[in-house]
Design a protein around this motif. Sequence first.
Motif, PDB file in Angstrom:
ATOM      1  N   VAL A 172       0.844  -1.201   0.000  1.00 42.13           N
ATOM      2  CA  VAL A 172       0.000   0.000   0.000  1.00 42.13           C
ATOM      3  C   VAL A 172       0.872   1.241   0.000  1.00 42.13           C
ATOM      4  N   CYS A 173       0.261   2.371  -0.297  1.00 44.48           N
ATOM      5  CA  CYS A 173       0.954   3.649  -0.148  1.00 44.48           C
ATOM      6  C   CYS A 173       1.269   3.890   1.323  1.00 44.48           C
ATOM      7  N   LYS A 174       2.458   4.360   1.592  1.00 47.42           N
ATOM      8  CA  LYS A 174       2.933   4.552   2.967  1.00 47.42           C
ATOM      9  C   LYS A 174       2.066   5.535   3.753  1.00 47.42           C
ATOM     10  N   GLU A 175       1.372   6.435   3.062  1.00 47.71           N
ATOM     11  CA  GLU A 175       0.535   7.407   3.752  1.00 47.71           C
ATOM     12  C   GLU A 175      -0.542   6.735   4.608  1.00 47.71           C
ATOM     13  N   TRP A 176      -1.056   5.580   4.157  1.00 46.11           N
ATOM     14  CA  TRP A 176      -2.065   4.879   4.944  1.00 46.11           C
ATOM     15  C   TRP A 176      -1.534   4.491   6.323  1.00 46.11           C
TER      16      TRP A 176
ATOM     17  N   ILE B  99       3.768  -6.608   5.410  1.00 49.40           N
ATOM     18  CA  ILE B  99       3.253  -5.316   4.946  1.00 49.40           C
ATOM     19  C   ILE B  99       4.391  -4.550   4.285  1.00 49.40           C
ATOM     20  N   LYS B 100       4.197  -4.175   3.021  1.00 48.02           N
ATOM     21  CA  LYS B 100       5.184  -3.369   2.312  1.00 48.02           C
ATOM     22  C   LYS B 100       4.509  -2.088   1.845  1.00 48.02           C
ATOM     23  N   SER B 101       5.298  -1.042   1.714  1.00 46.23           N
ATOM     24  CA  SER B 101       4.705   0.243   1.334  1.00 46.23           C
ATOM     25  C   SER B 101       5.633   1.021   0.416  1.00 46.23           C
ATOM     26  N   TYR B 102       5.039   1.945  -0.317  1.00 47.61           N
ATOM     27  CA  TYR B 102       5.787   2.829  -1.201  1.00 47.61           C
ATOM     28  C   TYR B 102       5.412   4.273  -0.875  1.00 47.61           C
ATOM     29  N   PRO B 103       6.350   5.212  -1.020  1.00 52.00           N
ATOM     30  CA  PRO B 103       6.069   6.609  -0.663  1.00 52.00           C
ATOM     31  C   PRO B 103       5.221   7.317  -1.711  1.00 52.00           C
ATOM     32  N   LEU B 104       4.637   8.425  -1.290  1.00 50.49           N
ATOM     33  CA  LEU B 104       3.854   9.270  -2.187  1.00 50.49           C
ATOM     34  C   LEU B 104       4.788  10.274  -2.861  1.00 50.49           C
ATOM     35  N   PHE B 105       4.741  10.298  -4.192  1.00 53.88           N
ATOM     36  CA  PHE B 105       5.555  11.224  -4.972  1.00 53.88           C
ATOM     37  C   PHE B 105       4.639  12.079  -5.853  1.00 53.88           C
ATOM     38  N   PRO B 106       5.122  13.215  -6.344  1.00 54.91           N
ATOM     39  CA  PRO B 106       4.330  14.019  -7.290  1.00 54.91           C
ATOM     40  C   PRO B 106       4.425  13.444  -8.704  1.00 54.91           C
ATOM     41  N   LEU B 107       3.871  12.229  -8.869  1.00 54.22           N
ATOM     42  CA  LEU B 107       3.958  11.502 -10.127  1.00 54.22           C
ATOM     43  C   LEU B 107       2.581  11.012 -10.544  1.00 54.22           C
ATOM     44  N   SER B 108       2.420  10.709 -11.818  1.00 57.06           N
ATOM     45  CA  SER B 108       1.215  10.044 -12.289  1.00 57.06           C
ATOM     46  C   SER B 108       1.110   8.672 -11.637  1.00 57.06           C
ATOM     47  N   SER B 109      -0.120   8.200 -11.438  1.00 55.65           N
ATOM     48  CA  SER B 109      -0.300   6.899 -10.799  1.00 55.65           C
ATOM     49  C   SER B 109       0.355   5.775 -11.595  1.00 55.65           C
ATOM     50  N   SER B 110       0.463   5.931 -12.914  1.00 53.05           N
ATOM     51  CA  SER B 110       1.088   4.893 -13.741  1.00 53.05           C
ATOM     52  C   SER B 110       2.573   4.723 -13.429  1.00 53.05           C
ATOM     53  N   SER B 111       3.185   5.743 -12.840  1.00 50.08           N
ATOM     54  CA  SER B 111       4.614   5.698 -12.536  1.00 50.08           C
ATOM     55  C   SER B 111       4.937   4.853 -11.316  1.00 50.08           C
ATOM     56  N   TYR B 112       3.916   4.423 -10.578  1.00 54.68           N
ATOM     57  CA  TYR B 112       4.147   3.662  -9.343  1.00 54.68           C
ATOM     58  C   TYR B 112       4.302   2.153  -9.581  1.00 54.68           C
ATOM     59  N   TYR B 113       3.947   1.683 -10.772  1.00 54.62           N
ATOM     60  CA  TYR B 113       3.934   0.234 -10.963  1.00 54.62           C
ATOM     61  C   TYR B 113       5.318  -0.398 -10.929  1.00 54.62           C
TER      62      TYR B 113
END
Length: 253
Positions: free
Chosen positions: A207-211, A228-242
């Motif tokens: 999940v996104c780390k913000e949760w 549980i693994k998480s990724y940070p929130l960046f100023p990117l399009s959602s497609s860039s997170y994959y």
Amino acid sequence: MKRLENFLAQQPACALLEERSLIHTASGEIFLDILECGKIIPSECLVFNREKLAYFFLGRPAYKTSIVHDPSFWQLPAVFFLKRPQNLSPKRIHPFDSGALHSDRYRQIIGKLKIEDFEIDPTWQSVSKLINYFFGSIDEYQNGTATSYQDIRNLIGNETSQFIPLALAKLYNSPSNAEIDDRVKLIEFQYDSEIELASGNLAAVIVCKEWLRDPSIEKKLSNLGCEIKSYPLFPLSSSSYYSKIYELAQDIK
């Protein structure tokens, strides 16, 4: 007619594949609903006559949610890695993303073939045969490295009635483009029953780390008894997170 299953039924039995997770990707907007009810609940599917279905891919988190160009954390994907269900049978299994075939994204490669031609029996033996024949091993499947079209053609020989396996090999060996992404090489599972996320059923959640800033959400996730693994929130399009999600998923079986 299940032409692909009829073909697989003629192949010799093989060892059941090493276990890999069934992966369900949800939009962030419904992540909390899933977490709070403790279930993945089937929803109405327009492709299959409005049946209520829950979709999973075997081995990789390939499903893409709607692209958002400047997403908030609740608009980013949440990924559930389910261990092989022992008490539930899939409604259907297909060798690729059935929605892409339904929307004609594969037509330029394989023509107007029907989804029923590619449906296989909802058993792990059929899945194992599919992977063994078209990829050679579970690791090659996991990496998306299919047996070449020419090798499959040589194996089939003069049996032109077996054009469905040839069509699948052609599809598996087609390069990615705007119409075809990595879901073309992933086995799709459909369930028409609720999937309980009880302790022991999940291998992991991404999940996104913000949760995780909310202690109540972090506690609910911890209570699932999985990694549980998480990724940070960046100023990117959602497609860039994959790519980051793929990276986090690499060591999850």
